[in-house]
Design an enzyme around this catalytic site. Structure first.
Site, short mmCIF file in Angstrom:
data_model
loop_
_atom_site.label_atom_id
_atom_site.label_comp_id
_atom_site.label_asym_id
_atom_site.label_seq_id
_atom_site.Cartn_x
_atom_site.Cartn_y
_atom_site.Cartn_z
N ASP A 18 -32.67 -25.58 -49.59
CA ASP A 18 -33.47 -25.99 -48.43
C ASP A 18 -32.59 -25.86 -47.19
O ASP A 18 -31.59 -26.58 -47.05
CB ASP A 18 -33.96 -27.43 -48.58
CG ASP A 18 -35.06 -27.54 -49.64
OD1 ASP A 18 -35.83 -26.57 -49.78
OD2 ASP A 18 -35.15 -28.59 -50.30
N ASP A 76 -46.56 -26.92 -55.13
CA ASP A 76 -45.95 -28.24 -54.94
C ASP A 76 -46.84 -29.25 -55.65
O ASP A 76 -48.04 -29.32 -55.39
CB ASP A 76 -45.87 -28.59 -53.45
CG ASP A 76 -44.79 -27.77 -52.74
OD1 ASP A 76 -43.95 -27.16 -53.43
OD2 ASP A 76 -44.79 -27.76 -51.50
#
Lengths: 267, 207
Positions: A130, A11
């Site tokens: 997600d 990330d």
């Protein structure tokens, strides 16, 4: 026989790798180029980068990160986060990405999956799903969440299983299944979710969210038959090396790739 | 004495993946020229014919750029030629993926992978090389390479099969003869093993 893949997930925020818990409280984990290079040497099968702030300012930083990584790492690179158009995808591919992961943009405009697949091939378009568990009483259900760069994200009312079928029909060539509930918890992947998705789509499925040990990865790859296992925290903080996770999984009879060559040096 | 850098042309016909091929060549001290100019191709010391994309649009693009004859001539020139992915499939005369005939350098057909498997095949699979080729010199036996494809080539002449891979079926993942090697996988995405192939390729182009 196709090997199961182990994929570190990086990330990126403001040009640095960070790691959070349940998509919040991000801690600094290192320099993306140095980390990418070291994961490659350690045997990573692929690398995934998510631009988790993805403001327009950060986009140029991310392009720069991808370019630098692609100069010295010769394994597949997937990039996601805030990419909203075919032009955005093209820029990332030109910078050196091999696959583009989209979530929010695909929910807002499902046709983007088809446009991307037409232009670059379905192998280039990854659905970076997600998912949030919304009931666990009887049969579990999951909801698609968007705009998850800043926490649990926004509800969409879309059922995950319906969405993955549609996305793969539109041309998504791979699905990365991020469990928001498990992200950063080290409690193991959401195996029910992976199994449910694997039963209804015929594209590669990548487990993400919750890896705390090589055993968790083994469960995702064997019990839920995922094609790849993504991990962040346990690798970034050195709890396990990729080689250790691969040895654990390989010893249990799963096909795994080991590179027996060191990176060929420049002449 | 400074060694002259070999010039390697990378055929640009809008088939993606060119930048990583170029970087792999540069890594080994070659100059990688992304080009669709037939003259540049003819004058280069080696040629990489990459590719990702569909059979028909790629053949149409090659034709509109006037690249079909230059490619066929280069292959018969004896200079090192490396085909990658679609760059292997297009060497054959026909494909189940479309109606456009391929380059027809090889007899055989390009077929769809068995639907019992996930398609595309995406990931690392073993290549068993059953024949030697200078471009694979030093690559350890049974090495994994990175594949991304939905179709595979089935050559009529089994003598040109250099490597095989199993995905539901056993298929031909590399063909080779003299100056030519064409592979279904992506050496530029296959870590150290793939980079070694580019190293060998650049070495051949130096001579």
């Amino acid at each position: 026989m196709l090997a199961k893949r182990i994929i570190p997930c990086l990330d990126v925020k403001g040009g640095r790798v960070v790691k959070g818990v349940k998509f919040l409280d991000h801690r600094d984990a290192g320099d993306p180029v140095a980390m990418a290079s070291s994961y490659d040497k350690d045997g990573a099968d692929e690398l995934v980068f998510y631009d988790i702030t993805a403001s327009s300012d950060d986009r140029s930083i991310m392009l720069d990160v991808v370019e630098k990584v692609a100069e010295q790492v010769f394994i597949p690179l997937t990039v996601g986060g805030g990419l909203r158009s075919v032009q955005d995808m093209q820029k990332m591919l030109e910078a050196g990405a091999d696959k583009i992961s989209i979530n929010t943009a695909a929910v807002d405009n499902p046709n983007l999956i088809a446009e991307g697949a037409d232009r670059f091939g379905c192998q280039c378009v990854v659905l970076g799903l997600d998912a949030l568990r919304i009931s666990s009483v009887s049969a579990p259900r999951w909801e698609v969440r968007t705009r998850t760069g800043h926490g649990g994200g926004q509800p969409t009312g879309i059922d995950v299983l319906e969405w993955v079928v549609r996305a793969s029909e539109l041309g998504a060539g791979e699905i990365v299944v991020n469990s928001i509930d498990r992200d950063g918890t080290l409690e193991g992947y959401d195996l029910d979710l992976l199994k449910a998705i694997n039963e209804i789509v015929n594209v590669p499925v990548v487990a993400s969210g919750g890896a705390g040990s090589p055993k968790h990865m083994f469960e995702a790859l064997v019990d839920a038959n995922a094609d790849a296992a993504l991990a962040a925290s346990i690798l970034h903080y050195g709890t396990y090396t990729i080689e250790q996770t691969k040895e654990y999984i390989s010893r249990r009879g799963v096909p795994i790739r080991f590179s027996n060559l060191q990176l060929a040096s420049n002449p | 004495m400074v060694m002259k850098k070999p010039k390697i042309a990378i055929v640009n016909y809008q088939a993606g993946n060119l930048r990583s091929v170029q970087k792999a060549l540069e890594w080994h001290g070659a100059v990688g020229i992304i080009t669709s100019n037939p003259d540049v191709i003819e004058c280069s010391d080696g040629l990489v014919f990459p590719g990702q994309g569909a059979n028909d649009s790629s053949m149409k693009s090659l034709r509109s750029k006037g690249l079909i004859e230059p490619l066929i001539q280069f292959i018969s020139s004896g200079k090192p030629f490396l085909g990658v992915c679609l760059g292997l499939q297009l060497l054959f005369n026909e494909s189940e993926e479309g109606n456009e005939p391929g380059l027809g350098v090889l007899d055989g057909k390009v077929k769809k992978l068995p639907t019992s498997q996930k398609i595309p095949q995406m990931g690392w699979n073993r290549v068993i090389f059953n024949d030697f080729h200078p471009i694979i010199e030093g690559v350890p036996e049974g090495s994994h390479f990175y594949f991304v494809h939905s179709y595979y080539a089935e050559p009529e002449d089994s003598n040109i099969v250099t490597g095989k891979t199993v995905y539901g079926i056993e298929f031909c993942s590399a063909v080779g003869w003299d100056n030519v090697l064409a592979v279904q996988f992506h050496p530029e995405k296959s870590g150290a093993n793939g980079l070694l192939m580019y190293k060998n390729f650049v070495k051949l182009a130096r001579v």
